[in-house]
Design an enzyme around this catalytic site. Sequence first.
Site, mmCIF file in Angstrom:
data_model
loop_
_atom_site.group_PDB
_atom_site.id
_atom_site.type_symbol
_atom_site.label_atom_id
_atom_site.label_comp_id
_atom_site.label_asym_id
_atom_site.label_seq_id
_atom_site.Cartn_x
_atom_site.Cartn_y
_atom_site.Cartn_z
ATOM 1 N N SER A 139 119.287 24.422 37.803
ATOM 2 C CA SER A 139 119.184 24.522 36.343
ATOM 3 C C SER A 139 120.548 24.904 35.788
ATOM 4 C CB SER A 139 118.174 25.621 35.987
ATOM 5 O OG SER A 139 118.189 25.889 34.603
ATOM 6 N N TYR A 152 114.452 34.266 36.648
ATOM 7 C CA TYR A 152 114.561 32.797 36.752
ATOM 8 C C TYR A 152 115.988 32.415 37.144
ATOM 9 C CZ TYR A 152 114.258 27.835 35.454
ATOM 10 O OH TYR A 152 114.286 26.455 35.468
HETATM 11 N N1 LIG Z 1 112.289 21.477 31.886
HETATM 12 C C1 LIG Z 1 113.477 22.066 31.869
HETATM 13 O O1 LIG Z 1 114.069 22.322 30.798
HETATM 14 C C2 LIG Z 1 114.174 22.402 33.158
HETATM 15 C C3 LIG Z 1 115.507 22.807 33.092
HETATM 16 C C4 LIG Z 1 116.149 23.169 34.263
HETATM 17 C C5 LIG Z 1 115.492 23.108 35.474
HETATM 18 N N2 LIG Z 1 114.189 22.695 35.509
HETATM 19 C C6 LIG Z 1 113.520 22.695 36.800
HETATM 20 O O2 LIG Z 1 112.912 21.439 37.008
HETATM 21 C C7 LIG Z 1 111.850 21.594 37.940
HETATM 22 C C8 LIG Z 1 110.638 20.828 37.437
HETATM 23 O O3 LIG Z 1 110.169 21.424 36.260
HETATM 24 P P1 LIG Z 1 109.647 20.584 34.991
HETATM 25 O O4 LIG Z 1 110.534 20.919 33.865
HETATM 26 O O5 LIG Z 1 109.424 19.183 35.360
HETATM 27 O O6 LIG Z 1 108.259 21.364 34.693
HETATM 28 P P2 LIG Z 1 106.734 21.003 34.980
HETATM 29 O O7 LIG Z 1 106.351 19.763 34.255
HETATM 30 O O8 LIG Z 1 105.971 22.250 34.673
HETATM 31 O O9 LIG Z 1 106.710 20.689 36.528
HETATM 32 C C9 LIG Z 1 106.681 21.701 37.502
HETATM 33 C C10 LIG Z 1 106.077 21.112 38.750
HETATM 34 O O10 LIG Z 1 106.094 22.118 39.771
HETATM 35 C C11 LIG Z 1 104.862 22.078 40.443
HETATM 36 N N3 LIG Z 1 104.589 23.348 41.076
HETATM 37 C C12 LIG Z 1 104.571 24.587 40.517
HETATM 38 N N4 LIG Z 1 104.238 25.507 41.435
HETATM 39 C C13 LIG Z 1 104.036 24.835 42.606
HETATM 40 C C14 LIG Z 1 103.676 25.206 43.908
HETATM 41 N N5 LIG Z 1 103.440 26.489 44.234
HETATM 42 N N6 LIG Z 1 103.556 24.251 44.852
HETATM 43 C C15 LIG Z 1 103.787 22.962 44.539
HETATM 44 N N7 LIG Z 1 104.146 22.534 43.330
HETATM 45 C C16 LIG Z 1 104.256 23.464 42.368
HETATM 46 C C17 LIG Z 1 103.844 21.692 39.382
HETATM 47 O O11 LIG Z 1 102.727 21.043 39.998
HETATM 48 P P3 LIG Z 1 101.277 21.677 40.252
HETATM 49 O O12 LIG Z 1 101.038 22.684 39.156
HETATM 50 O O13 LIG Z 1 100.371 20.504 40.180
HETATM 51 O O14 LIG Z 1 101.367 22.269 41.622
HETATM 52 C C18 LIG Z 1 104.632 20.681 38.564
HETATM 53 O O15 LIG Z 1 104.482 19.393 39.096
HETATM 54 C C19 LIG Z 1 111.645 23.099 38.121
HETATM 55 O O16 LIG Z 1 112.254 23.520 39.324
HETATM 56 C C20 LIG Z 1 112.388 23.693 36.930
HETATM 57 O O17 LIG Z 1 112.853 25.002 37.177
HETATM 58 C C21 LIG Z 1 113.527 22.328 34.371
#
Ligand SMILES: NC(=O)c1ccc[n+]([C@@H]2O[C@H](COP(=O)([O-])OP(=O)(O)OC[C@H]3O[C@@H](n4cnc5c(N)ncnc54)[C@H](OP(=O)(O)O)[C@@H]3O)[C@@H](O)[C@H]2O)c1
Length: 243
Positions: A139, A152
Amino acid sequence: MSTSTPSGRVAVITGASSGIGEATARAITADGHRVALLARRADRIGKLASELDGAIAITADVTDRASLTAAAAQIQKQLGGADILVNNAGVMLLGPFGDGQHEDYAPMLDTNLYGAITATEVFLSQLQDGGGDLINISSVAGRTARPGNAVYAATKWGINGWSESLRQELQPDVRVIVIEPGAVATELTDHITHAETKAAAEKMYGDNAISARDIAEVIAFAVSRPHGVSLNEILIRPTGQSL
Ligand SMILES: NC(=O)c1ccc[n+]([C@@H]2O[C@H](COP(=O)([O-])OP(=O)(O)OC[C@H]3O[C@@H](n4cnc5c(N)ncnc54)[C@H](OP(=O)(O)O)[C@@H]3O)[C@@H](O)[C@H]2O)c1
């Protein structure tokens, strides 16, 4: 030296049920690779797998090592092993630091940092067999820090330090690629437990966020480079995002 990167590889994506993981599955499949979709929400990954050529869905929790070893065995048997691992599963439970938020800390550390570490050690022998790619979703919070995101940020700074060590240790067999998104419109803010922080994050994301597809396209580009070319660290922010 620049050896070619073949098409028709196998990518394992954790957290493939929504957001960046789902978009990455779509982008990588569009490039002719097969994907194994891992997440806890079986209905979501099952539906996505039915839309993507050659995809399989495996219910797995990155905090449960046994579910990852079972997934690895299934992928070895059904797809011949993983060439690409995308450590994407994550939670972002922002809020002021203190005992009022203490229940948020273990899930973030266990999922974002230890989950990625566990998935990698479980799939490493498959990645090392033929030249693999390890994609770690960090991130902008892995390069900066601000009030309200301390734990985080700790998980994402952890990802960056761990990734750099692995990059040196695993070269040239495995490329290690760190992706650092800024604000991306996904479900990530839905789970914030601190009400004021959640409202502020939703406003910030509502005003200024890029799409999960914007990140997925960069990941697909990075893995399509010849194996001798490594995009080790990529920061992708909305143009209007300051920090
Ligand atoms: N969105 C942003 O602005 C942003 C910015 C920087 C970094 N990121 C990073 O991008 C990544 C993806 O996030 P996103 O933004 O796409 O959010 P999201 O739509 O909430 O996706 C998060 C994913 O993680 C999975 N997950 C959570 N806990 C889990 C576990 N214990 N085992 C397996 N899967 C798990 C969820 O699936 P289930 O609930 O179905 O298990 C979901 O598919 C994360 O690492 C986040 O920190 C996001």
